[in-house]
Scaffold this motif. Structure first.
Motif, PDB file in Angstrom:
ATOM      1  N   VAL A 471       0.851  -1.187   0.000  1.00  0.00           N
ATOM      2  CA  VAL A 471       0.000   0.000   0.000  1.00  0.00           C
ATOM      3  C   VAL A 471       0.885   1.234   0.000  1.00  0.00           C
ATOM      4  N   LYS A 472       0.596   2.167  -0.899  1.00  0.00           N
ATOM      5  CA  LYS A 472       1.286   3.464  -0.882  1.00  0.00           C
ATOM      6  C   LYS A 472       0.440   4.423  -0.057  1.00  0.00           C
ATOM      7  N   ALA A 473       0.985   4.851   1.080  1.00  0.00           N
ATOM      8  CA  ALA A 473       0.197   5.662   2.002  1.00  0.00           C
ATOM      9  C   ALA A 473       1.103   6.596   2.788  1.00  0.00           C
ATOM     10  N   THR A 474       0.458   7.514   3.506  1.00  0.00           N
ATOM     11  CA  THR A 474       1.162   8.518   4.307  1.00  0.00           C
ATOM     12  C   THR A 474       0.845   8.300   5.784  1.00  0.00           C
ATOM     13  N   GLY A 547       9.800  -0.552  12.413  1.00  0.00           N
ATOM     14  CA  GLY A 547       9.759   0.645  13.251  1.00  0.00           C
ATOM     15  C   GLY A 547      10.994   1.499  13.066  1.00  0.00           C
ATOM     16  N   GLU A 548      12.166   0.846  12.960  1.00  0.00           N
ATOM     17  CA  GLU A 548      13.406   1.584  12.727  1.00  0.00           C
ATOM     18  C   GLU A 548      13.399   2.233  11.343  1.00  0.00           C
ATOM     19  N   GLU A 549      12.798   1.553  10.348  1.00  0.00           N
ATOM     20  CA  GLU A 549      12.723   2.132   9.006  1.00  0.00           C
ATOM     21  C   GLU A 549      11.847   3.380   8.994  1.00  0.00           C
ATOM     22  N   ILE A 550      10.807   3.405   9.818  1.00  0.00           N
ATOM     23  CA  ILE A 550       9.902   4.559   9.851  1.00  0.00           C
ATOM     24  C   ILE A 550      10.511   5.720  10.633  1.00  0.00           C
ATOM     25  N   LYS A 586       4.730  -2.708   2.956  1.00  0.00           N
ATOM     26  CA  LYS A 586       4.411  -4.113   2.713  1.00  0.00           C
ATOM     27  C   LYS A 586       3.684  -4.620   3.949  1.00  0.00           C
ATOM     28  N   LEU A 587       2.444  -5.065   3.769  1.00  0.00           N
ATOM     29  CA  LEU A 587       1.578  -5.383   4.901  1.00  0.00           C
ATOM     30  C   LEU A 587       1.197  -6.850   4.927  1.00  0.00           C
ATOM     31  N   LYS A 588       1.112  -7.373   6.155  1.00  0.00           N
ATOM     32  CA  LYS A 588       0.535  -8.686   6.391  1.00  0.00           C
ATOM     33  C   LYS A 588      -0.807  -8.457   7.082  1.00  0.00           C
ATOM     34  N   ILE A 589      -1.871  -8.972   6.488  1.00  0.00           N
ATOM     35  CA  ILE A 589      -3.224  -8.724   6.999  1.00  0.00           C
ATOM     36  C   ILE A 589      -3.841 -10.063   7.385  1.00  0.00           C
ATOM     37  N   LYS A 590      -4.245 -10.188   8.654  1.00  0.00           N
ATOM     38  CA  LYS A 590      -4.809 -11.456   9.132  1.00  0.00           C
ATOM     39  C   LYS A 590      -5.770 -11.184  10.271  1.00  0.00           C
ATOM     40  N   GLU A 591      -6.907 -11.866  10.235  1.00  0.00           N
ATOM     41  CA  GLU A 591      -7.898 -11.745  11.296  1.00  0.00           C
ATOM     42  C   GLU A 591      -7.456 -12.581  12.494  1.00  0.00           C
ATOM     43  N   GLU A 592      -7.456 -11.978  13.688  1.00  0.00           N
ATOM     44  CA  GLU A 592      -7.061 -12.659  14.908  1.00  0.00           C
ATOM     45  C   GLU A 592      -8.111 -12.439  15.988  1.00  0.00           C
ATOM     46  N   LEU A 593      -8.043 -13.280  17.007  1.00  0.00           N
ATOM     47  CA  LEU A 593      -9.013 -13.224  18.096  1.00  0.00           C
ATOM     48  C   LEU A 593      -8.435 -12.416  19.246  1.00  0.00           C
ATOM     49  N   PHE A 594      -9.088 -11.325  19.626  1.00  0.00           N
ATOM     50  CA  PHE A 594      -8.711 -10.504  20.768  1.00  0.00           C
ATOM     51  C   PHE A 594      -9.827 -10.614  21.805  1.00  0.00           C
ATOM     52  N   ALA A 607       8.834  -0.962   5.435  1.00  0.00           N
ATOM     53  CA  ALA A 607       8.416   0.401   5.104  1.00  0.00           C
ATOM     54  C   ALA A 607       9.537   1.086   4.342  1.00  0.00           C
ATOM     55  N   GLU A 608       9.228   1.539   3.110  1.00  0.00           N
ATOM     56  CA  GLU A 608      10.217   2.225   2.278  1.00  0.00           C
ATOM     57  C   GLU A 608       9.658   3.559   1.826  1.00  0.00           C
ATOM     58  N   LYS A 609      10.472   4.579   1.965  1.00  0.00           N
ATOM     59  CA  LYS A 609      10.044   5.849   1.419  1.00  0.00           C
ATOM     60  C   LYS A 609       9.926   5.733  -0.088  1.00  0.00           C
ATOM     61  N   VAL A 610       8.916   6.386  -0.654  1.00  0.00           N
ATOM     62  CA  VAL A 610       8.645   6.264  -2.088  1.00  0.00           C
ATOM     63  C   VAL A 610       9.794   6.879  -2.879  1.00  0.00           C
ATOM     64  N   ASN A 611      10.339   6.092  -3.811  1.00  0.00           N
ATOM     65  CA  ASN A 611      11.361   6.561  -4.743  1.00  0.00           C
ATOM     66  C   ASN A 611      10.640   7.059  -5.982  1.00  0.00           C
ATOM     67  N   PRO A 612      10.702   8.373  -6.289  1.00  0.00           N
ATOM     68  CA  PRO A 612       9.916   8.913  -7.410  1.00  0.00           C
ATOM     69  C   PRO A 612      10.206   8.230  -8.738  1.00  0.00           C
ATOM     70  N   SER A 613      11.465   7.897  -8.995  1.00  0.00           N
ATOM     71  CA  SER A 613      11.823   7.270 -10.265  1.00  0.00           C
ATOM     72  C   SER A 613      11.210   5.880 -10.382  1.00  0.00           C
ATOM     73  N   THR A 614      11.396   5.072  -9.333  1.00  0.00           N
ATOM     74  CA  THR A 614      10.851   3.707  -9.342  1.00  0.00           C
ATOM     75  C   THR A 614       9.330   3.725  -9.401  1.00  0.00           C
ATOM     76  N   GLU A 615       8.717   4.621  -8.644  1.00  0.00           N
ATOM     77  CA  GLU A 615       7.259   4.687  -8.606  1.00  0.00           C
ATOM     78  C   GLU A 615       6.701   5.146  -9.951  1.00  0.00           C
ATOM     79  N   SER A 616       7.412   6.042 -10.633  1.00  0.00           N
ATOM     80  CA  SER A 616       6.951   6.504 -11.944  1.00  0.00           C
ATOM     81  C   SER A 616       6.943   5.356 -12.948  1.00  0.00           C
ATOM     82  N   ARG A 617       7.981   4.519 -12.911  1.00  0.00           N
ATOM     83  CA  ARG A 617       8.006   3.362 -13.809  1.00  0.00           C
ATOM     84  C   ARG A 617       6.855   2.410 -13.513  1.00  0.00           C
TER      85      ARG A 617
END
Length: 629
Positions: A471-474, A547-550, A586-594, A607-617
């Motif tokens: 997902v590309k998000a802010t 967390g360190e990447e963010i 890059k997300l892992k999505i799974k339903e769990e019981l709480f 988590a990677e900051k968007v690279n404009p060149s790569t994203e444009s391609r």
């Protein structure tokens, strides 16, 4: 030709004389078990007879017909053992003196030995061969052969009757147990030996693993052994035995090991070519040999061409060697047990015209993986030998590392030399067909793009297996009250425990899993953040590496700023600089019981900051695909 047998040899060997080196005749030989490929013999000293079991390293003598019915052999190394209440000679080494001759003397079988021979003849194809019969004395002889003629043709040399060795004469059974165990080849080990010792080199050492079952908590580790005859076996230690031997067992060193229990090897966990496995006990000994034994190799390989891996069974264990042609960056993977680990994928090729993906896990990524990366970056294509890799058949065939895997970069071996000559002589540019899935960059593999709103509308994560999407998000908000937790720093094998710890009244920390106290703990991210795009917003959880990447710093650094140095200004700056930055999550999505409620949990794997060149391609390729569709 005249041949002489050692008189009273059977009684001497059964009495414990290991230095006699008797000359005996083979009355019959055959497979004891086709599945295990073990051969049994019936041997004679001219009067008495005895069942004998050949060590596996002697199988070649029988296959080459250098030992067969009628052969006269000299037993060079042997032991006498009791198997199921009957005596049996285990032959470790012998030489053939006469390839084939008629039966010497008039050997007799006791009733129980006749019964063994008859049973072996019917069940194991031992004896009763074509044109052979069993006479009244229980001796297998060729049809038409007269035993009286055998006596006339050969005259055994009369030797003095057997006398016990002086060390044990009139000393009773107790002194027999006081004698040091004799070193025997690994191939000769069997569960029926009362006393044994082996001298072997440790070729692999598994990680220390902890477990919990109905009997309670425990710990276990194993190590692999190789002796000078090429025999391999695994030794396993549990609980208190782990405390005795884990620290003293080192890969590459030679040890003398004795007093253990042999049990059938668990082939789902044990890849070695041995039907048995040693379980060390409180009475076992593991003694380091101070002098290096060059007769024992450092490792034993059974290399298979990459082309054969294509037809190998899933989960089978193989040895391969090849040229590393490419390697991907290391990425963080969240295992099913919630533990994080590293993964790095490389490609290797060989002379068979095939290439294969090798997946490195855990410490292999930062140890051998980093070294391979540096070599490739400098223009060098290294040779990599893989001992005990595991075959995977998901989307083609690939090989992965396991705890007992060993990697050797540019090994000094004939296979490596031949591979280098081939590669430098044109193999570098030779086309190779991958037996793995199509090679593609690590970042684009499984790169299923979704918008934030699609996570809810498409019910992602509610199936039996998790969904993996990008997902590309802010980032619009980060919780700062509980951004990390205190974790256990103790290493378990190649990774930290990392379970949450509690602080005691003494100021120390305690880990319930490891059941230990320590003064200093580790700090690991448990970051709660809100991310959004033009379609909506959602909450995500980021653990240590993501967390360190963010945030761009470690959890400990951020904790110290907030709670030890009370530097709210600096703390706030670190949080704010991560807000309203666009990332590829890059997300892992799974339903769990709480509690009693089912919730969809979204975990940030990378988590990677968007690279404009790569994203444009990527956007351009997406437009072309939609237009062509």
């Amino acid at each position: 030709m005249a041949a002489s047998l050692t008189a009273n040899a059977i009684a001497a060997v059964n009495g414990g004389d290991l230095n006699l080196k008797p000359v005996v005749q083979v009355l019959d030989v055959g497979l004891m078990s086709a599945a295990q490929e073990r051969y049994r013999m019936l041997v004679s000293d001219g009067a008495a007879t005895q069942q004998a079991l050949l060590a596996m390293q002697l199988n070649g003598l029988v296959k080459a017909e250098k030992v067969k019915k009628g052969s006269v052999v000299q037993l060079l190394e042997y032991i006498s053992s009791t198997v199921q209440g009957r005596r049996i000679i285990i032959v470790l080494n012998m030489q053939t003196l006469v390839m084939e001759c008629e039966i010497i003397g008039n050997p007799n079988l006791p009733p129980d030995a006749v019964q063994i021979t008859l049973q072996a003849s019917s069940n194991n194809n031992f004896g009763n061969s074509s044109g052979a019969s069993l006479n009244r004395a229980g001796i297998v002889s060729s049809s038409g052969t007269n035993s009286s003629n055998n006596v006339q043709s050969f005259h055994p040399t009369v030797q003095p009757s057997y006398k016990p060795p002086p060390n044990y004469k009139n000393r009773g059974a107790i002194m027999k147990n006081e004698a040091p165990a004799r070193i025997i080849p690994i191939a000769a080990l069997n569960p029926y030996q009362g006393r044994w010792a082996i001298k072997a080199r440790v070729t692999a050492k598994g990680e220390l693993r902890r477990y919990n079952n109905a009997r309670g908590d425990g710990k276990v580790f194993s190590f692999d052994l190789l002796d000078s005859d090429g025999g391999e076996i695994r030794a396993t230690c549990f609980n208190a035995v782990v405390d005795r031997f884990y620290e003293i067992v080192d890969v590459g060193k030679v040890y003398t090991i004795s007093k253990g229990t042999l049990k059938p090897a668990r082939k789902s966990f044990n890849h070695l070519n041995n039907e048995w496995e040693i379980f060390l006990e409180s009475t076992s000994t593991v003694d380091l040999c101070p002098n290096e034994d060059n007769s024992i190799p450092t490792q034993q390989f059974n290399f298979r061409p990459i082309s054969e891996i294509e037809n190998a069974e899933n989960n089978s264990i193989v040895d391969i060697i090849g040229i590393v042609t490419s390697i991907n960056p290391s990425v963080t993977i969240l295992r099913k047990n919630g533990m994080e680990t590293q993964r790095r994928i490389l490609n290797m090729k060989d002379v068979s015209g095939r290439s294969v993906e090798l997946t490195l896990w855990g410490d292999f990524c930062n140890r051998e993986g980093r070294q391979l990366q540096e070599m490739l970056d400098s223009g060098v294509f290294p040779i990599l030998a893989v001992k005990a890799g595991k075959v995977n058949d998901f989307s083609g065939k690939s090989v992965g590392t396991i705890s007992s895997t060993q990697l050797y970069i540019d090994p000094n071996s004939s296979e490596a030399h031949s591979l280098r000559v081939w590669f430098d002589g044109g193999g570098k540019n030779a086309a190779s067909q991958s037996i793995s899935r199509d090679a593609m960059p690590e970042l684009s593999r499984n790169d299923i793009r979704k918008k934030v709103s699609q996570i809810k509308h498409e019910g992602l994560g509610r199936g039996d297996k998790p969904d993996w999407v990008t997902v590309k998000a802010t980032i619009s908000f980060i919780k700062t009250d509980t951004f990390c937790y205190t974790a256990c720093p103790i290493m378990i094998g190649d990774r930290r425990c990392s379970k949450k710890v509690t602080r005691l009244a003494t100021g120390n920390y305690c880990c319930d899993r490891c059941d230990k106290e320590f003064e200093e703990c580790d700090y690991r991210y448990l970051l709660q953040a809100q991310v959004q795009d033009h379609t909506g917003l959602t909450w995500v959880t980021a653990f240590q590496e993501s967390g360190e990447e963010i945030l761009g710093c470690s959890a400990k650094e951020l904790y110290m700023l907030k709670y030890e140095e009370n530097d709210d200004t600096r703390f706030g700056e670190i949080i704010r600089r991560s807000l309203f930055q666009q990332y590829l999550f890059k997300l892992k999505i799974k339903e769990e019981l709480f509690g009693d409620e089912q919730r969809v949990k979204i975990t940030v794997i990378k988590a990677e900051k968007v690279n404009p060149s790569t994203e444009s391609r990527h956007l351009l390729q997406d437009l072309i695909f939609k237009h062509s569709a």
